[in-house]
Design a protein around this motif. Structure first.
Motif, PDB file in Angstrom:
ATOM      1  N   ARG A 150       2.511   6.403  11.172  1.00  0.00           N
ATOM      2  CA  ARG A 150       1.046   6.275  11.283  1.00  0.00           C
ATOM      3  C   ARG A 150       0.564   6.685  12.667  1.00  0.00           C
ATOM      4  NH1 ARG A 150      -1.115   1.087  11.085  1.00  0.00           N
ATOM      5  NH2 ARG A 150      -3.157   1.785  10.445  1.00  0.00           N
ATOM      6  N   GLY A 202       7.331   3.277   9.076  1.00  0.00           N
ATOM      7  CA  GLY A 202       5.935   3.400   8.634  1.00  0.00           C
ATOM      8  C   GLY A 202       4.981   3.327   9.818  1.00  0.00           C
ATOM      9  N   LEU A 227       0.829  -1.211   0.000  1.00  0.00           N
ATOM     10  CA  LEU A 227       0.000   0.000   0.000  1.00  0.00           C
ATOM     11  C   LEU A 227       0.862   1.259   0.000  1.00  0.00           C
ATOM     12  CD1 LEU A 227      -2.621  -1.007   2.752  1.00  0.00           C
ATOM     13  CD2 LEU A 227      -2.845  -1.187   0.263  1.00  0.00           C
ATOM     14  N   ASP A 228       2.115   1.119   0.509  1.00  0.00           N
ATOM     15  CA  ASP A 228       2.988   2.294   0.590  1.00  0.00           C
ATOM     16  C   ASP A 228       4.455   1.860   0.633  1.00  0.00           C
ATOM     17  OD1 ASP A 228       3.525   1.359   3.148  1.00  0.00           O
ATOM     18  OD2 ASP A 228       2.142   2.733   4.131  1.00  0.00           O
ATOM     19  N   GLY A 229       5.318   2.830   0.790  1.00  0.00           N
ATOM     20  CA  GLY A 229       6.758   2.557   0.746  1.00  0.00           C
ATOM     21  C   GLY A 229       7.310   1.942   2.015  1.00  0.00           C
ATOM     22  N   SER A 230       6.447   1.729   3.029  1.00  0.00           N
ATOM     23  CA  SER A 230       6.976   1.099   4.243  1.00  0.00           C
ATOM     24  C   SER A 230       6.551  -0.372   4.313  1.00  0.00           C
ATOM     25  CB  SER A 230       6.527   1.865   5.490  1.00  0.00           C
ATOM     26  OG  SER A 230       5.132   1.918   5.533  1.00  0.00           O
ATOM     27  N   TYR A 253       2.484  -5.240   8.056  1.00  0.00           N
ATOM     28  CA  TYR A 253       3.679  -4.990   7.243  1.00  0.00           C
ATOM     29  C   TYR A 253       4.345  -6.331   6.930  1.00  0.00           C
ATOM     30  CZ  TYR A 253       2.899  -0.253   8.924  1.00  0.00           C
ATOM     31  OH  TYR A 253       2.331   0.956   9.201  1.00  0.00           O
ATOM     32  N   GLN A 298       3.678  -1.769   3.905  1.00  0.00           N
ATOM     33  CA  GLN A 298       2.383  -2.061   4.513  1.00  0.00           C
ATOM     34  C   GLN A 298       1.521  -2.729   3.438  1.00  0.00           C
ATOM     35  OE1 GLN A 298      -0.755   0.404   7.293  1.00  0.00           O
ATOM     36  NE2 GLN A 298       0.165   1.485   5.615  1.00  0.00           N
TER      37      GLN A 298
END
Ligand SMILES: Cc1cc2nc3c(=O)[nH]c(=O)nc-3n(C[C@H](O)[C@H](O)[C@H](O)COP(=O)(O)OP(=O)(O)OC[C@H]3O[C@@H](n4cnc5c(N)ncnc54)[C@H](O)[C@@H]3O)c2cc1C
Length: 428
Positions: free
Chosen positions: A426, A422, A386-389, A397, A391
């Motif tokens: 959040r 990440g 979903l994102d660069g971390s 994750y 997730q």
């Protein structure tokens, strides 16, 4: 649920440790649980433990860029405190390689050996516990219940605020089940297939100048995981999806324990990327692993280069005759004919690379050199993040070799750092 933690981390390999240290250092009050199905903890740190501190070694290029990797590597170095191995005469090898269209990567590397890696893993885990993290070994994660944010294990249900799943290569099947259950899309279309060579150190003396030389050959072939000194070849058991077992060979070296064998081993791997209709690298690798088992009577295959060159299978005598003057360290392998088991395109690419290597370092293709097959490196089932971390679902994750965000110790640790960052962002 009786127990709940701000963050639960599945897997105490370098990816899990990278996440744990980052969370503890940046948010010391956070409640943290690390769990691992193994009793000794810390996964792949305990396998030879050569650590590479130069991008792109170990960093899959589809999820890493150099500045980000280098930023994380600085933190990884601060925890792992590597003693970088010296190198010499590199320009000579580079010049010879260049003429053949081969690249020699010069990388910063340290080597602890299997024994040193085990000691480091124990030290790191003890450090986390001293700082307040809970650690549970011999506990296996079996699933996740997303609606009430619970991790299910073979012992209990544990509530989590965030979940980091870092189960490594051993945890491929678990991660795949998890992604299927949580509806996380993934692809698995790459695999590395190859051989491991074992020869006398005198036939591959570059190891005295550069412990683990990384040569990149045309046709996506590379040298990988060189071991010398107290070096030996091992076989690792894997299970196919329908439960049949096969072996992949690998290499280890001890830093101090045991007598120097005078031998060196390293892999030559070719990366194969599939497109439709074959989508699964794992399935392809399993088929090859099982075929090698069939031909080797349940063991990996081994063949002397001298026999291979003459187009002959190796026999038991190939390992006892005068010319063949050293005992293979994985003597349980079956003497045979690798060219019958390995797909032609892969074998051609690897044999060409072996000949190039023999021109750069004359002697490595001595007739006594042993080729072991198969060496298989599965890539993770790459989730759609979903994102660069990394997730993959809200608050969940997926990192490390199992999720395809790394291919080595330092990159796995770096992936854990990104997941932890990440989580912290959040909650900011
Ligand atoms: C023989 C061998 C030699 C290697 N040598 C090197 C080397 O010299 N240098 C290098 O950089 N890399 C090396 N690697 C690769 C390196 O080990 C990995 O890149 C690295 O360990 C990946 O880290 P990870 O945290 O993703 O997974 P791992 O280190 O594999 O850790 C995953 C952990 O999760 C646990 N686990 C799995 N499933 C579950 C579950 N369901 N529940 C609970 N726990 C679970 C496992 O027991 C394991 O401890 C080697 C690998 C092998 C197999």
């Amino acid at each position: 649920m009786a127990e709940r933690f701000d963050c639960v981390i599945v897997g105490t390999g370098p990816a899990g440790l990278g996440a744990a240290f980052t969370l503890q250092e940046k948010r010391p009050g956070m409640s943290l649980l690390l769990l691992d199905s193994s009793g000794t903890s810390s996964g792949g740190l305990c396998n030879d433990c050569k650590m590479n501190f130069t991008f792109p070694i170990g960093f899959p290029l589809d999820c890493w860029e150099k500045p980000e990797a280098e930023r994380c590597l600085a933190t990884v170095s601060a925890h792992l405190v590597p003693a970088i191995l010296p190198k010499q005469n590199i320009a000579v090898y580079e010049r010879r390689a260049e003429k053949l269209g081969v690249e020699l990567l010069e990388i910063r590397q340290s080597h602890l050996g299997t024994d040193g890696g085990v000691a480091l893993a124990h030290e790191l885990l003890a450090d986390l516990q001293r700082r307040g993290a809970a650690v549970s070994l011999k506990e296996t994660a079996t699933g996740v219940r997303e609606k009430d944010r619970a991790l299910l294990t073979d012992r209990r249900e544990i509530g989590f605020g965030s979940l980091v799943v870092a189960p490594g290569r051993k945890g491929f099947a678990f991660l795949q089940q998890l992604m299927d259950a949580l509806g996380i899309p993934y692809i698995d279309n790459i695999v590395d297939i190859g051989l491991r060579l074992e020869t006398r150190e005198a036939n591959y003396p570059i190891v005295h100048d550069y412990y683990d030389p990384k040569f990149l050959f045309p046709e996506k072939v590379r040298t990988f995981c060189t071991n010398s000194g107290r070096a030996f070849v091992v076989k690792e058991k894997y299970a196919s999806r329908d439960g049949r077992e096969y072996f992949s060979v690998n290499g280890h070296a001890f830093s101090k324990r045991g007598k120097a064998s005078g031998l060196v081993n390293f892999a030559l791997l070719k990366t194969v990327r599939f497109t439709a209709p074959l989508a699964s690298g794992q399935e392809f690798a399993e088929m090859l692993g099982l075929q090698a088992m069939l031909m080797g009577g349940g063991q990996p295959l081994m063949q002397r280069v001298g026999d291979f060159r003459l187009g002959k299978r190796s026999k038991a005598e190939s390992f006892t005759g005068d010319l063949y003057d050293f005992e293979p360290t994985l003597a349980s392998s079956t003497p045979g004919d690798i060219s019958l088991a390995m797909p032609a395109k892969i074998l051609r690419g690897i044999w060409k690379s072996m000949k190039a290597l023999d021109t750069i370092i004359p002697g490595v293709l001595h007739p006594s050199t042993v080729m072991y097959y198969p060496e298989i490196k599965l890539y993770g089932n790459k989730p759609r993040f979903l994102d660069g971390s990394f997730q993959a679902r809200p608050g969940i994750y997926l990192v490390g070799d199992g999720a395809g965000t790394s291919r080595g110790i330092t990159a796995a640790w770096a992936s854990g750092i990104r997941a932890a960052e990440g989580i912290l962002s959040r909650q900011a």
